[in-house]
Design an enzyme around this catalytic site. Structure first.
Site, PDB file in Angstrom:
ATOM      1  N   LYS A 185      38.217 -68.557   2.879  1.00  0.00           N
ATOM      2  CA  LYS A 185      38.734 -67.168   3.115  1.00  0.00           C
ATOM      3  C   LYS A 185      38.045 -66.147   2.284  1.00  0.00           C
ATOM      4  O   LYS A 185      37.385 -66.352   1.376  1.00  0.00           O
ATOM      5  CB  LYS A 185      40.015 -67.171   2.414  1.00  0.00           C
ATOM      6  CG  LYS A 185      40.939 -68.584   2.629  1.00  0.00           C
ATOM      7  CD  LYS A 185      42.324 -68.367   2.084  1.00  0.00           C
ATOM      8  CE  LYS A 185      42.966 -70.014   2.413  1.00  0.00           C
ATOM      9  NZ  LYS A 185      42.580 -70.848   1.221  1.00  0.00           N
TER      10      LYS A 185
ATOM     11  N   ASP B  39      40.768 -77.278   2.207  1.00  0.00           N
ATOM     12  CA  ASP B  39      41.170 -75.780   1.973  1.00  0.00           C
ATOM     13  C   ASP B  39      40.475 -75.511   0.993  1.00  0.00           C
ATOM     14  O   ASP B  39      41.165 -75.591  -0.167  1.00  0.00           O
ATOM     15  CB  ASP B  39      42.454 -75.433   2.633  1.00  0.00           C
ATOM     16  CG  ASP B  39      42.838 -74.236   2.401  1.00  0.00           C
ATOM     17  OD1 ASP B  39      43.045 -73.511   3.560  1.00  0.00           O
ATOM     18  OD2 ASP B  39      42.923 -73.351   1.291  1.00  0.00           O
TER      19      ASP B  39
ATOM     20  N   TYR C 159      38.754 -68.791  -5.054  1.00  0.00           N
ATOM     21  CA  TYR C 159      39.125 -69.928  -6.096  1.00  0.00           C
ATOM     22  C   TYR C 159      37.884 -70.336  -6.911  1.00  0.00           C
ATOM     23  O   TYR C 159      38.106 -71.343  -7.930  1.00  0.00           O
ATOM     24  CB  TYR C 159      39.308 -71.162  -5.268  1.00  0.00           C
ATOM     25  CG  TYR C 159      40.423 -71.178  -4.255  1.00  0.00           C
ATOM     26  CD1 TYR C 159      41.335 -69.888  -4.273  1.00  0.00           C
ATOM     27  CD2 TYR C 159      40.790 -72.155  -3.413  1.00  0.00           C
ATOM     28  CE1 TYR C 159      42.421 -69.961  -3.494  1.00  0.00           C
ATOM     29  CE2 TYR C 159      41.787 -72.009  -2.528  1.00  0.00           C
ATOM     30  CZ  TYR C 159      42.753 -70.987  -2.501  1.00  0.00           C
ATOM     31  OH  TYR C 159      43.722 -70.875  -1.636  1.00  0.00           O
TER      32      TYR C 159
ATOM     33  N   HIS D 224      42.100 -63.333   3.281  1.00  0.00           N
ATOM     34  CA  HIS D 224      42.899 -63.980   2.358  1.00  0.00           C
ATOM     35  C   HIS D 224      44.135 -63.277   2.066  1.00  0.00           C
ATOM     36  O   HIS D 224      45.304 -63.746   1.964  1.00  0.00           O
ATOM     37  CB  HIS D 224      42.070 -64.195   0.956  1.00  0.00           C
ATOM     38  CG  HIS D 224      42.538 -65.136   0.148  1.00  0.00           C
ATOM     39  ND1 HIS D 224      41.794 -66.107  -0.621  1.00  0.00           N
ATOM     40  CD2 HIS D 224      43.735 -65.551  -0.077  1.00  0.00           C
ATOM     41  CE1 HIS D 224      42.384 -66.741  -1.407  1.00  0.00           C
ATOM     42  NE2 HIS D 224      43.638 -66.702  -0.848  1.00  0.00           N
TER      43      HIS D 224
END
Ligand code: A2P
Length: 279
Positions: free
Chosen positions: A74, A44, A49, A107
């Protein structure tokens, strides 16, 4: 590893490897390689990120065929809307070095605190997700951090019902209304921060219960998710912990201990509320 079946029939490994707060570069490459070597088959990540290139490199270097890995990313909040979401998907796929995703999530919902037209924004983003899904570029589509009122507004005009809702979920933060809403509609709940981003690990109640089973608090939290039909996404960059977090299939938490954990009061979490975020 056992799979869950999503509402469109796609199988998803019941524990995923989380990469939120995993630093980009060699740390992320090695963590993903280590997880895949240990038997994780579900990774994931997310554009925000900032580690998709490294996650992709870890997957490529692992030698595990792409088709054996369930990969999620996402679309970030700045990329909401139809056209931007399509572009964001292309960038994510390019950064990860893949030509399809197994799961793509919105997200965070656009919410009333930030946008008068929040419902339209979420619907436009969702239309792009549906388009990518129909084109075969994503095997399943879903959302993250959606509460029932966000889902109601989305589903009212959706052609595809979300397959997943990924939410913050750990002892003391069970979001019962959201979980009940999703479970009644066949929307798989995934748990981000199943260890409370590490905050659960020193909790005395959890330590006491874990010791009965000869397990760590991390393993207890992961197992507790599974026994609630929730899909945990524990994050670690430490090889011994990455391995430990998969060793959760050789014990069962008793009903009494499940009830004790369920009854725990809020004992720390991210503090992020989908209707109050300012990012
Ligand atoms: P690290 O990545 O340095 O190994 P969450 O999944 O809830 O976001 O929690 C992630 C945090 O918990 C990270 O700080 C991670 O540290 C730590 N962590 C993950 N697995 C374990 C474990 N089995 N034992 C102790 N700490 C862990």
């Amino acid at each position: 590893m056992k799979d869950y079946k999503l509402n469109n029939g796609v199988l998803i490994p019941c524990v995923g490897f989380g990469t939120w707060q995993t630093p980009d570069g060699e740390t992320a490459v090695k963590a993903v390689e280590c997880a895949l070597a240990d038997g994780y088959r579900h990774i994931d990540t997310a554009a925000v990120y900032g580690n998709e290139v490294s996650v992709g490199r870890g997957i490529a270097q692992s030698g595990v065929p792409r088709c054996e890995i369930f990969l999620t990313s996402k679309v970030w909040n700045t990329e909401r809307g139809y056209d931007r979401t399509l572009k964001a998907f292309d960038k994510t796929a390019c950064d990860l070095g893949v030509d399809y995703l197994d799961l793509y999530l919105i997200h965070w919902p656009a919410s009333a605190s930030q946008f008068d037209n929040w419902k339209d924004i979420n619907r436009d983003t969702w239309r792009a997700m549906e388009h990518l899904y129909r084109e075969g570029k994503i095997r399943a589509i879903g959302v993250s951090n959606f509460m029932p009122h966000h889902l109601d507004a989305l589903i009212e005009h959706a052609e595809v019902i979300p397959a997943v809702n990924q939410i913050e979920y750990h002892p003391g933060q069970m979001q019962p209304e959201t979980v009940a809403y999703c479970q009644a509609r066949g929307i798989q709940i995934e748990a981000w921060s199943p260890l409370g981003t590490g905050r659960m690990l020193t909790n005395p109640t959890l330590q006491e219960i874990a010791s009965h089973y000869g397990k760590s608090v991390a393993q207890l939290c992961i197992r507790w998710c599974l026994q609630h039909d929730v899909l945990p996404l524990p994050k670690s960059v430490t090889p011994s912990r990455i391995k430990e977090n998969l060793e959760v299939f050789d014990f069962t938490i008793s009903d009494a201990d499940m009830a004790r954990i369920d009854a725990m009061e809020y004992c720390g979490g991210s503090g992020l509320h989908p209707d109050k975020i300012d990012f």
